[in-house]
Design a protein around this motif. Structure first.
Motif, short mmCIF file in Angstrom:
data_model
loop_
_atom_site.label_atom_id
_atom_site.label_comp_id
_atom_site.label_asym_id
_atom_site.label_seq_id
_atom_site.Cartn_x
_atom_site.Cartn_y
_atom_site.Cartn_z
N HIS A 69 0.78 -1.23 -0.14
CA HIS A 69 0.05 -0.04 0.04
C HIS A 69 0.91 1.37 -0.27
O HIS A 69 2.05 1.10 0.29
N GLN A 70 0.27 2.52 -0.31
CA GLN A 70 1.08 3.72 -0.24
C GLN A 70 0.69 4.31 0.97
O GLN A 70 0.03 3.94 1.94
N GLY A 72 0.14 5.91 4.52
CA GLY A 72 0.48 5.45 5.71
C GLY A 72 0.72 3.81 5.87
O GLY A 72 1.25 3.33 6.82
N GLY A 73 0.65 3.42 4.72
CA GLY A 73 0.71 1.72 4.58
C GLY A 73 1.90 1.37 4.01
O GLY A 73 2.19 0.11 3.77
N ALA B 30 -4.84 4.70 2.07
CA ALA B 30 -3.36 4.42 1.98
C ALA B 30 -2.86 4.90 0.49
O ALA B 30 -2.58 4.08 -0.31
N ALA B 32 -0.19 7.99 -1.21
CA ALA B 32 0.75 8.80 -1.03
C ALA B 32 0.19 10.30 -0.59
O ALA B 32 -0.45 10.63 -1.29
N MET B 116 -8.38 -2.05 3.27
CA MET B 116 -7.80 -1.65 4.43
C MET B 116 -8.77 -0.56 5.15
O MET B 116 -8.70 0.84 4.81
N ALA B 142 -0.95 -1.71 10.50
CA ALA B 142 -0.62 -1.74 9.05
C ALA B 142 -0.64 -0.28 8.44
O ALA B 142 -0.18 0.07 7.54
N PHE B 143 -0.90 0.74 9.20
CA PHE B 143 -1.18 2.17 8.84
C PHE B 143 -0.56 3.28 10.04
O PHE B 143 -0.73 3.09 10.88
N ASP B 144 0.44 4.07 9.33
CA ASP B 144 1.13 4.92 10.00
C ASP B 144 0.20 6.30 10.00
O ASP B 144 0.48 7.12 9.00
#
Lengths: 160, 160
Positions: A69-70, A72-73, B30, B32, B116, B142-144
């Motif tokens: 994923h892009q 945050g992922g 997710a 950019a 997601m 899985a996610f920031d």
């Protein structure tokens, strides 16, 4: 143990001879069975961050590492592996997956996700579990298998 | 209830004004955070099978329908939805998701998968559950998230 090295442009024809029957069979990868060679090359070589092959002189297998994923992922990668039929049962997939985990960490990834491991592919599931992956989800009847009909797909995950 | 219609080329500038702050915020998709307008248009308009908007004169929201996997997985679609901030809480997302399920069935899809859904996005999870989706998997950290740090991502699924 096979040696693992980056794929070079000249390797593509032999990789395609390995990948084409896998995609045409349609029994493991969620890829169009009639995928063109050009589209397969884009998928296997151009889109991934890195693509490798395993060799002992002969080409035994190949795999890619890409971002799953892009945004945050983007710390989660995805890999795909194909082993040559004549090299089955010799630890090639295990060696490729182990290498890919090390390399993914070097590339800064913090987890690896497989988006659809077919429930019918017991050998792969057992191997990924042995190599530290968990089944974190199951997609019901997610894959129309040419011989088995609808089979579930597992989402598998390993924190690196 | 909003009207829902196919997106036309002339709609893109107003859709981008809705999508850009969502992608720049990086808190739900997710994608950019610095995605270009051209890449966003490819993702939202060109790659999907169909893209729609919800309107009552003003543009209230937009969503796409695309194939989530290929080959044996091609009967499963994926949708993404964005509601305009000024239209929140008015049932727009619910209307869009309900429409998308009907349309997905017409297009021949047999299931819908969200890859997601952030565990931090409780409103979305509750709405999708109300509309028939189940959490079939959870991807750990899985996610920031820009404000919350690492959050889990749910895989959600509805058989159509």
């Amino acid at each position: 143990m096979p040696q693992i090295r980056r794929v070079e442009p000249a390797d593509w024809p032999i990789l395609w001879r390995m990948l084409e029957p896998v995609f045409r069979a349609g029994e493991t990868y969620a890829v169009a069975r009639d995928i063109s060679e050009a589209a397969a090359k884009t998928m296997w070589i151009d889109t991934p961050v890195e693509t490798y092959l395993a060799t002992d002189g002969d080409i035994l297998g190949t795999f890619y590492i890409k971002t799953n994923h892009q945004g945050g992922g983007a710390h989660v990668c995805n890999c795909g592996y194909v082993t040559a039929p004549m090299a089955q049962g010799r630890g090639v997939a295990s060696a490729m997956c182990t290498f890919s985990q090390t390399r993914a960490r070097e590339l800064g990834y913090r987890a690896m996700q497989f988006n659809m491991v077919l429930a019918s592919n017991g050998g792969a599931i057992a191997l990924w579990q042995k190599l530290g992956f968990d089944i974190v989800g199951t997609l019901p009847a997610a894959f129309d298998h040419p011989r088995l009909g609808m089979v579930d797909g597992h989402v598998m995950w390993k924190t690196l």
